[in-house]
Design an enzyme around this catalytic site. Sequence first.
Site, PDB file in Angstrom:
ATOM      1  N   ASN A   9       9.703 -11.474  -2.527  1.00 17.32           N
ATOM      2  CA  ASN A   9       9.247 -12.748  -1.613  1.00 17.32           C
ATOM      3  C   ASN A   9       8.623 -13.670  -2.841  1.00 17.32           C
ATOM      4  O   ASN A   9       7.521 -13.470  -3.277  1.00 17.32           O
ATOM      5  CB  ASN A   9       8.213 -12.327  -0.726  1.00 17.32           C
ATOM      6  CG  ASN A   9       7.716 -13.732   0.074  1.00 17.32           C
ATOM      7  OD1 ASN A   9       8.420 -14.819  -0.037  1.00 17.32           O
ATOM      8  ND2 ASN A   9       6.654 -13.535   0.694  1.00 17.32           N
ATOM      9  N   LYS A  11       7.862 -16.790  -2.506  1.00 19.91           N
ATOM     10  CA  LYS A  11       7.101 -17.621  -1.779  1.00 19.91           C
ATOM     11  C   LYS A  11       7.651 -19.101  -2.405  1.00 19.91           C
ATOM     12  O   LYS A  11       8.577 -19.283  -2.436  1.00 19.91           O
ATOM     13  CB  LYS A  11       5.484 -17.395  -2.154  1.00 19.91           C
ATOM     14  CG  LYS A  11       5.307 -15.960  -1.735  1.00 19.91           C
ATOM     15  CD  LYS A  11       3.610 -15.636  -1.712  1.00 19.91           C
ATOM     16  CE  LYS A  11       3.464 -14.200  -1.147  1.00 19.91           C
ATOM     17  NZ  LYS A  11       2.234 -13.797  -1.029  1.00 19.91           N
ATOM     18  N   HIS A 100       4.612 -14.037   8.171  1.00 18.25           N
ATOM     19  CA  HIS A 100       3.599 -13.696   6.914  1.00 18.25           C
ATOM     20  C   HIS A 100       2.424 -14.043   7.140  1.00 18.25           C
ATOM     21  O   HIS A 100       2.277 -15.286   7.659  1.00 18.25           O
ATOM     22  CB  HIS A 100       4.405 -14.444   5.843  1.00 18.25           C
ATOM     23  CG  HIS A 100       3.777 -13.768   4.498  1.00 18.25           C
ATOM     24  ND1 HIS A 100       2.806 -14.262   3.809  1.00 18.25           N
ATOM     25  CD2 HIS A 100       4.173 -12.754   3.656  1.00 18.25           C
ATOM     26  CE1 HIS A 100       2.484 -13.695   2.905  1.00 18.25           C
ATOM     27  NE2 HIS A 100       3.189 -12.702   2.529  1.00 18.25           N
ATOM     28  N   GLU A 102       0.480 -15.746   5.450  1.00 15.37           N
ATOM     29  CA  GLU A 102       0.451 -17.405   4.929  1.00 15.37           C
ATOM     30  C   GLU A 102       0.732 -18.196   5.995  1.00 15.37           C
ATOM     31  O   GLU A 102       0.093 -19.055   6.191  1.00 15.37           O
ATOM     32  CB  GLU A 102       1.074 -17.416   3.763  1.00 15.37           C
ATOM     33  CG  GLU A 102       0.198 -16.873   2.436  1.00 15.37           C
ATOM     34  CD  GLU A 102       1.038 -16.292   1.344  1.00 15.37           C
ATOM     35  OE1 GLU A 102       2.336 -16.560   1.374  1.00 15.37           O
ATOM     36  OE2 GLU A 102       0.534 -15.338   0.678  1.00 15.37           O
ATOM     37  N   GLU A 171       0.843  -5.623   5.595  1.00  7.94           N
ATOM     38  CA  GLU A 171       0.312  -6.510   4.535  1.00  7.94           C
ATOM     39  C   GLU A 171      -1.124  -6.593   4.758  1.00  7.94           C
ATOM     40  O   GLU A 171      -1.272  -7.758   5.477  1.00  7.94           O
ATOM     41  CB  GLU A 171       0.995  -7.636   4.318  1.00  7.94           C
ATOM     42  CG  GLU A 171       2.460  -7.522   3.908  1.00  7.94           C
ATOM     43  CD  GLU A 171       3.002  -8.593   3.053  1.00  7.94           C
ATOM     44  OE1 GLU A 171       3.436  -8.494   2.060  1.00  7.94           O
ATOM     45  OE2 GLU A 171       2.834  -9.989   3.421  1.00  7.94           O
ATOM     46  N   GLY A 177      -2.035 -10.920  -3.150  1.00  5.33           N
ATOM     47  CA  GLY A 177      -2.227 -12.055  -4.074  1.00  5.33           C
ATOM     48  C   GLY A 177      -3.664 -11.756  -4.971  1.00  5.33           C
ATOM     49  O   GLY A 177      -3.968 -12.782  -5.711  1.00  5.33           O
ATOM     50  N   SER A 216      -0.425  -7.069  -3.477  1.00  6.35           N
ATOM     51  CA  SER A 216      -0.829  -6.427  -4.833  1.00  6.35           C
ATOM     52  C   SER A 216       0.001  -5.303  -5.553  1.00  6.35           C
ATOM     53  O   SER A 216      -0.412  -4.413  -6.238  1.00  6.35           O
ATOM     54  CB  SER A 216      -2.336  -6.386  -4.917  1.00  6.35           C
ATOM     55  OG  SER A 216      -2.710  -7.674  -4.795  1.00  6.35           O
TER      56      SER A 216
HETATM   57  O1  G3H Z   1       4.972 -11.088   0.370  1.00  6.63           O
HETATM   58  C1  G3H Z   1       4.456 -10.581  -0.313  1.00  6.63           C
HETATM   59  C2  G3H Z   1       3.006 -10.290   0.029  1.00  6.63           C
HETATM   60  O2  G3H Z   1       2.418 -11.497   0.526  1.00  6.63           O
HETATM   61  C3  G3H Z   1       2.437  -9.667  -1.260  1.00  6.63           C
HETATM   62  O3  G3H Z   1       2.051 -10.522  -2.292  1.00  6.63           O
HETATM   63  O4  G3H Z   1       2.226  -9.064  -3.974  1.00  6.63           O
HETATM   64  O5  G3H Z   1       1.374 -11.308  -4.680  1.00  6.63           O
HETATM   65  O6  G3H Z   1       0.029  -9.476  -3.326  1.00  6.63           O
HETATM   66  P1  G3H Z   1       1.519 -10.096  -3.593  1.00  6.63           P
END
Ligand code: G3H
Length: 252
Positions: A9, A11, A100, A102, A171, A177, A216
């Site tokens: 992803n 983002k 998600h 976010e 998640e 993150g 993460s």
């Molecule tokens: O879509 C992915 C997740 O939000 C995980 O993000 O791997 O940066 O923690 P991350």
Amino acid sequence: MRPLIVIANWKLNGNLKSNQDWVQVVCRGMEKGMPAGRKYVVCPPFPYLAQCADLIQNCSAAFLSLGAQDVSRHETGAFTGEVSAAMLKEFACAYVIVGHSERRQMHGESDGLIAEKALQALDHGVTPVICVGETADERNSGREVEIVRSQVAKLVSVLQDRLADCLIAYEPVWAIGTGKVASAQVAQDMHRVIRLQLAEFDEDVASHVGILYGGSVKPDNAVELFAMPDIDGGLIGGASLDPQEFLAICQA
Ligand code: G3H
């Protein structure tokens, strides 16, 4: 047997040049051989779907699929800024992330809206990857199971046996993150909770649905996470931006 699925992803990241480099590195790496029975997906921002669809098509390894990061709950009409599932399908998207954290947090998306988006995706032959997960406060107050179960309950009530054609991504918001990955056991325990809840509805659905972990994930923790019986892959954010790191996670 559920296949292991690893999803990148991106983002709000990427540009024409870096996307091209990323797909090239990942394709070349995959051409050298990948573990059997796995699926890999990349979800760029909307404007880059066509570019990535072309790049992927030219990759002889044919391992990578394309996904999007969101979809409208509407089919068509006066909804400025929205992108429909039919449009995603036209650009060769096989998957779409919905709900998600976010989007739940910054755009106020509710469980009901998320379930409607998943239905739209299913109606157009796009597999929804539906995200659930608790915040740090919810876990610190011992409410993590209650929160995740309530998110899953809404999915079950709206999607019913169509859930068999969805993926769920657990998640924990506190792990996204932050570098604070859930331990493999903490993640497994919640994946088990979700699978048992699905089994209360239908055992067949529960055994079919892939439940991915996100938060993460890095090459060095992916092996232990992916070895857990109810973890069927990962939804990777930050580490997916580096093609070598993403490849290493795919090989974990
Ligand atoms: O879509 C992915 C997740 O939000 C995980 O993000 O791997 O940066 O923690 P991350």
